[in-house]
Design a protein around this motif. Structure first.
Motif, PDB file in Angstrom:
ATOM      1  N   ARG A  28      -4.633   7.849  -6.339  1.00 22.98           N
ATOM      2  CA  ARG A  28      -3.412   8.287  -5.673  1.00 22.98           C
ATOM      3  C   ARG A  28      -2.330   7.213  -5.774  1.00 22.98           C
ATOM      4  O   ARG A  28      -1.157   7.516  -6.033  1.00 22.98           O
ATOM      5  CB  ARG A  28      -3.715   8.610  -4.199  1.00 22.98           C
ATOM      6  N   LEU A  29      -2.690   5.942  -5.570  1.00 22.76           N
ATOM      7  CA  LEU A  29      -1.696   4.873  -5.670  1.00 22.76           C
ATOM      8  C   LEU A  29      -1.120   4.816  -7.083  1.00 22.76           C
ATOM      9  O   LEU A  29       0.064   4.491  -7.272  1.00 22.76           O
ATOM     10  CB  LEU A  29      -2.320   3.524  -5.293  1.00 22.76           C
ATOM     11  N   ALA A  30      -1.939   5.134  -8.074  1.00 22.60           N
ATOM     12  CA  ALA A  30      -1.467   5.113  -9.458  1.00 22.60           C
ATOM     13  C   ALA A  30      -0.399   6.169  -9.706  1.00 22.60           C
ATOM     14  O   ALA A  30       0.409   6.045 -10.633  1.00 22.60           O
ATOM     15  CB  ALA A  30      -2.643   5.323 -10.407  1.00 22.60           C
ATOM     16  N   ALA A  31      -0.377   7.221  -8.881  1.00 20.24           N
ATOM     17  CA  ALA A  31       0.605   8.296  -9.064  1.00 20.24           C
ATOM     18  C   ALA A  31       1.995   7.870  -8.617  1.00 20.24           C
ATOM     19  O   ALA A  31       2.993   8.456  -9.050  1.00 20.24           O
ATOM     20  CB  ALA A  31       0.171   9.540  -8.297  1.00 20.24           C
ATOM     21  N   PHE A  32       2.086   6.871  -7.735  1.00 15.09           N
ATOM     22  CA  PHE A  32       3.388   6.402  -7.256  1.00 15.09           C
ATOM     23  C   PHE A  32       3.939   5.329  -8.198  1.00 15.09           C
ATOM     24  O   PHE A  32       3.209   4.721  -8.978  1.00 15.09           O
ATOM     25  CB  PHE A  32       3.259   5.828  -5.849  1.00 15.09           C
ATOM     26  N   GLY A  33       5.238   5.080  -8.063  1.00 15.18           N
ATOM     27  CA  GLY A  33       5.871   4.085  -8.920  1.00 15.18           C
ATOM     28  C   GLY A  33       5.465   2.668  -8.600  1.00 15.18           C
ATOM     29  O   GLY A  33       5.390   1.800  -9.469  1.00 15.18           O
ATOM     30  N   GLY A  34       5.171   2.398  -7.344  1.00 15.96           N
ATOM     31  CA  GLY A  34       4.818   1.059  -6.870  1.00 15.96           C
ATOM     32  C   GLY A  34       5.066   1.003  -5.382  1.00 15.96           C
ATOM     33  O   GLY A  34       5.374   2.031  -4.752  1.00 15.96           O
ATOM     34  N   GLY A  35       4.946  -0.192  -4.789  1.00 10.51           N
ATOM     35  CA  GLY A  35       5.221  -0.274  -3.363  1.00 10.51           C
ATOM     36  C   GLY A  35       4.614  -1.470  -2.689  1.00 10.51           C
ATOM     37  O   GLY A  35       4.343  -2.504  -3.324  1.00 10.51           O
ATOM     38  N   VAL A  36       4.383  -1.310  -1.383  1.00 12.87           N
ATOM     39  CA  VAL A  36       3.891  -2.390  -0.531  1.00 12.87           C
ATOM     40  C   VAL A  36       2.716  -1.878   0.289  1.00 12.87           C
ATOM     41  O   VAL A  36       2.773  -0.769   0.841  1.00 12.87           O
ATOM     42  CB  VAL A  36       4.996  -2.898   0.419  1.00 12.87           C
ATOM     43  N   LEU A  37       1.650  -2.665   0.360  1.00 10.93           N
ATOM     44  CA  LEU A  37       0.551  -2.403   1.282  1.00 10.93           C
ATOM     45  C   LEU A  37       0.515  -3.573   2.248  1.00 10.93           C
ATOM     46  O   LEU A  37       0.451  -4.735   1.812  1.00 10.93           O
ATOM     47  CB  LEU A  37      -0.787  -2.278   0.549  1.00 10.93           C
ATOM     48  N   MET A  38       0.546  -3.296   3.557  1.00  9.00           N
ATOM     49  CA  MET A  38       0.727  -4.403   4.491  1.00  9.00           C
ATOM     50  C   MET A  38      -0.013  -4.184   5.799  1.00  9.00           C
ATOM     51  O   MET A  38      -0.257  -3.056   6.221  1.00  9.00           O
ATOM     52  CB  MET A  38       2.217  -4.604   4.763  1.00  9.00           C
ATOM     53  N   SER A  39      -0.389  -5.291   6.406  1.00 13.63           N
ATOM     54  CA  SER A  39      -1.063  -5.279   7.705  1.00 13.63           C
ATOM     55  C   SER A  39      -1.115  -6.713   8.205  1.00 13.63           C
ATOM     56  O   SER A  39      -0.912  -7.661   7.444  1.00 13.63           O
ATOM     57  CB  SER A  39      -2.474  -4.709   7.568  1.00 13.63           C
ATOM     58  N   ALA A  40      -1.424  -6.862   9.481  1.00 10.89           N
ATOM     59  CA  ALA A  40      -1.638  -8.208  10.033  1.00 10.89           C
ATOM     60  C   ALA A  40      -3.039  -8.706   9.710  1.00 10.89           C
ATOM     61  O   ALA A  40      -3.328  -9.884   9.879  1.00 10.89           O
ATOM     62  CB  ALA A  40      -1.423  -8.195  11.548  1.00 10.89           C
ATOM     63  N   THR A  41      -3.925  -7.799   9.257  1.00 13.76           N
ATOM     64  CA  THR A  41      -5.328  -8.181   9.048  1.00 13.76           C
ATOM     65  C   THR A  41      -5.851  -7.558   7.765  1.00 13.76           C
ATOM     66  O   THR A  41      -6.453  -6.480   7.789  1.00 13.76           O
ATOM     67  CB  THR A  41      -6.205  -7.716  10.235  1.00 13.76           C
ATOM     68  N   LEU A  42      -5.651  -8.240   6.635  1.00 10.56           N
ATOM     69  CA  LEU A  42      -6.176  -7.760   5.360  1.00 10.56           C
ATOM     70  C   LEU A  42      -7.237  -8.697   4.773  1.00 10.56           C
ATOM     71  O   LEU A  42      -8.050  -8.271   3.967  1.00 10.56           O
ATOM     72  CB  LEU A  42      -5.049  -7.599   4.336  1.00 10.56           C
TER      73      LEU A  42
END
Length: 800
Positions: free
Chosen positions: A516-530
């Motif tokens: 699914r992520l491959a279908a998007f152009g790009g972006g940001v994945l974020m959290s305080a705890t990764l």
């Protein structure tokens, strides 16, 4: 000046925000993702919006929109607020940023919001689809009226009644979201010459506003200017739509592709049903996607890409198949069903089958398969209960939720239900063809009843097809037993106490996430705890995107940049809070101690430490590994605290949880005790003086005896070579870190953060200290030295 600064909603960004925004923009231009672990207060929301909008408004960029995904309602509201802040501070030469929040039909349907016209959350989807179909049938090709006539009739009926002087008719208009609709709370009916046909006037108005096919965009049916509307919240959407008399959910769909920012839930991007029916167009290279609270991405998507059907759904599918088969069978036998001839129904069945690739013999074979399958399910549940809960028939109230694994979860193999089917003579064809059969059955029944309803047969058919196709390492099959109560079932039937469900669990969702992520152009994945980042990249499919799809993955970590003197952080070397050490929450000596389970040495250490922390001035949050342990902690605190109120969170609905939270925030300091598996330790804003301390007891690893958990662990061993670490330890530490992250939310916040368990304090074979990216901040202390450290917090809080 960088273009993104005009779209940044505050005067000056933090250094971390500058780096994050510029990194995200550069990475997304190359089709990649920026993975950000940022402590509370980093400004991740504004960072991601500014980066995405900068690309959307760049004429040289291919990005057309920002899609925000979050699993926490509090964070959804935060994105709405930050987008409004951006608009309030935009330079004059910039158009307002348009935004839209996605919610379900239940939240925006005017009738459902007011529980009018027979609507409630349990029927809203089926009832809505039925009314839409009737409205289209009345006004489509061959229909007896027009959309304009339907809306005019619905409006004029109310005007006519109001003008008639008949006050006894109780005429009133539907009101919701602070607006008055032009229609009554009751559903109008159209007289087609035979009978009154209910239709939805809001949907009729929407259809009337749509341009003719090929002559314009559906966005022309939106009754407000999207370019100047700014951030449109669900309440805004309902108010603007109801004022015009049009369908809010349809307007939402029409506006979806036109706004610059779409805010939704994970299921809007990862649930196959939602994608195919509503949001599929967003999954494109033109979308910059923001996955907020990304530490929840793996478990949430695992649920979305797993499947299952209840025993009752299989029963309903059997009934549906029987209703389709019976008229043809009776016709062949020269018989009539009750109420007279069913020849017309037989003709309909034959006609539908003729236009499909399904034969009548397949209908009969599938019916027999489902009947035998349900009998086998019943046999397995009874055999399980006879073994695990002897005497269950005499007292159903003692039963609790349970799982019946269909293979050894630690050893991948063909499940025993598939083996039963093979022995019974059922082949792959029976499993796979159930899908086509279910679709045909649904079509026949909807045609016969002239009502578009969600039928059971397609869901059962889809599950059986997937059951047969999916592997036996990365998927785990079981029967889930959920504790319910049904008075209509016999006194000695397990169905009186349980809802049983055939479940197909996706143990390794990294492929579905990465695809699914491959279908998007790009972006940001974020959290305080990764952290650890390697584990996160593996389980979310990011490593595949980087290695196989050659798309850049860039990682950034931003710690707390608030004054260190405002916080005290401890890792207390108390005995491990494990079952072997602590025993059960209740035990011998309860009455003498006055507190359940304080008889073990480990519990006494924890009881003393909790009392010391809870006695700090102001509000204190206590996070326990389970609700049972939370109950124990609340009991011991009530006995050991002098006068400070103790609130206990239990597994409950959102209304009860919100009420408890409001009580905690109001008035003088209190202690709130909850489970780290609940909703009060993530995504809740405890800023300012709402929270002065938080303590986590133990490492909240899920129940390792659960068959499903064992299956995930084994699948992760096979896929990543780190089953226990990736499936259990890492998620548990993230839960603990989330809870302590509630304390310090701004430069002015003062408080204490305490890990209570030696696994956070010392290096050992099962230590988790290495999973704390800022471990040096957490001072290892012995339980008897904790009080001395807390004195510094009291002094800063003004009670020293």
């Amino acid at each position: 000046m960088e273009a993104w600064r005009a779209l940044f909603g505050h005067d000056e960004p933090y250094d971390e925000q500058v780096d994050g925004i510029e990194t995200a923009i550069e990475t997304a231009r190359d089709g990649g993702y920026t993975v950000i672990e940022g402590a509370c207060g980093t400004g991740k929301t504004m960072l991601s919006l500014s980066a995405g909008l900068s690309l959307v408004r760049d004429p040289d960029s291919t990005y057309e929109r920002v899609l925000v995904l979050t699993s926490v309602k509090q964070q959804l509201r935060q994105f709405e607020t930050d987008l409004q802040t951006i608009n309030e501070n935009l330079p004059d030469e910039h158009e307002p940023v348009s935004g839209l929040t996605l919610v379900g039909k239940a939240d925006v349907c005017p009738y459902n919001r007011e529980h009018a016209a027979g609507f409630d959350d349990s029927v809203v989807y089926d009832r809505c689809e039925t009314l839409r179909d009737r409205t289209r049938d009345l006004t489509g090709e061959g229909g007896s009226t027009t959309t304009g006539d339907l809306t005019a009739q619905a409006r004029s009926q109310q005007v006519g009644l109001a003008d008639s002087g008949r006050h006894d008719l109780g005429v009133r208009l539907l009101e919701t979201a602070g607006e008055t609709a032009p229609f009554a709370p009751d559903m109008p009916e159209y007289d087609d010459g035979r009978s009154g046909v209910e239709y939805c006037p809001f949907y009729a108005q929407y259809l009337d506003d749509l341009p003719a096919e090929g002559e314009g965009s559906p966005a022309e049916a939106v009754p407000f200017d999207l370019t100047s509307a700014g951030m449109v919240t669900p309440d805004d959407l309902v108010a603007k739509s109801v004022r015009h008399g049009t369908c809010p959910h349809s307007v939402m769909g029409a506006a979806l592709g036109e706004v610059e920012v779409v805010i939704g839930n994970y299921y809007h991007a990862f649930d196959p049903t939602t994608l195919s029916a509503f949001t599929g167009a967003l999954a494109s290279e033109e979308t910059f996607v923001v996955c907020d609270e990304a530490h929840m991405l793996e478990p949430r998507v695992r649920d979305l890409v797993s499947d299952g059907v209840a025993d009752a759904t299989i029963r309903d599918a059997v009934t549906e198949l029987s209703r389709v088969i019976r008229p043809v069978r009776y016709e062949r036998e020269g018989r009539e069903t009750e109420g007279g001839s069913k020849t017309a129904d037989a003709e309909l069945v034959r006609a539908e089958l003729a236009g499909s690739d399904v034969s009548f013999e397949e209908l009969e074979a599938t019916l027999e398969f489902l009947q035998d399958l349900r009998t086998e399910l019943d046999r397995r549940v009874e055999a399980h209960l006879d073994t695990e809960s002897p005497g269950w028939r005499s007292d159903l109230t003692t039963l609790s939720d349970d799982e019946i694994p269909l293979r050894d979860p630690s050893e991948p193999a063909v499940d025993s239900l598939s083996e039963w089917a093979e022995r019974a003579g059922y082949t792959d064809i029976h499993w796979v063809r159930s899908e086509s059969v279910g679709a045909v059955v649904s079509r026949i029944l909807n045609e016969a009843e002239d009502e578009e309803r969600t039928r059971a047969a397609p869901a059962v058919g889809r599950l059986l097809g997937e059951w047969n196709r999916r592997g036996h390492t990365d998927y785990f099959r079981e029967i889930e037993l959920e504790r319910t109560w049904d008075e209509t079932e016999p006194d000695d039937s397990w169905r009186r106490a349980y809802t049983a469900r055939l479940s197909l669990h996706n143990c390794v969702p990294s492929g579905a996430i990465g695809e699914r992520l491959a279908a998007f152009g790009g972006g940001v994945l974020m959290s305080a705890t990764l952290a650890p980042m390697d584990a996160f990249a593996e389980v979310t499919g990011l490593r595949y995107l980087e290695d196989e799809a050659d798309r850049p993955i860039v990682e950034r970590r931003y710690g707390l940049h608030f004054p260190e003197e405002n916080r005290e952080s401890f890792a207390v070397a108390a005995p491990k809070f494990t079952y072997d050490n602590r025993g059960s929450p209740g035990g011998a000596g309860d009455e003498a101690n006055g507190v359940a389970g304080d008889t073990t040495p480990t519990r006494r250490v924890y009881a003393d430490a909790l009392a010391e922390i809870a006695a700090l001035p102001g509000n204190v949050l206590v996070g326990m590994p389970s609700y049972a342990e939370a109950e124990w902690a609340a009991g011991t605190l009530e006995s050991n605290l002098d006068g400070k109120p103790v609130l206990l969170d239990v597994a409950s609905d959102d209304v009860a949880t919100e009420s408890l939270k409001d009580e905690f925030f109001a008035g003088d300091g209190k202690v709130l005790v909850t489970s780290l598996r609940g909703t009060l330790t993530e995504g809740v804003d405890y800023g300012g003086d709402r929270l002065n301390a938080a303590v986590v007891c133990g490492v909240p690893i899920v129940n390792t005896s659960s068959p499903r958990t064992q299956a995930v662990r084994r699948a992760y061993d096979d896929e990543f070579g780190a089953g226990f670490e990736y499936a259990l330890t890492v998620p548990a530490v993230r839960k603990a870190r989330q809870a302590l992250g509630r304390v310090i939310r701004s430069p002015e916040d003062v408080g204490a953060r305490v890990f209570l368990d030696e696994r956070y304090a010392r290096e050992s074979w099962d230590s988790v200290r290495g999973y704390l990216p800022n471990a040096d901040e957490y001072q290892p202390v012995s339980p008897d030295m904790l009080e001395l450290g807390l004195d510094r917090v009291r002094e800063r809080l003004g009670d020293g």
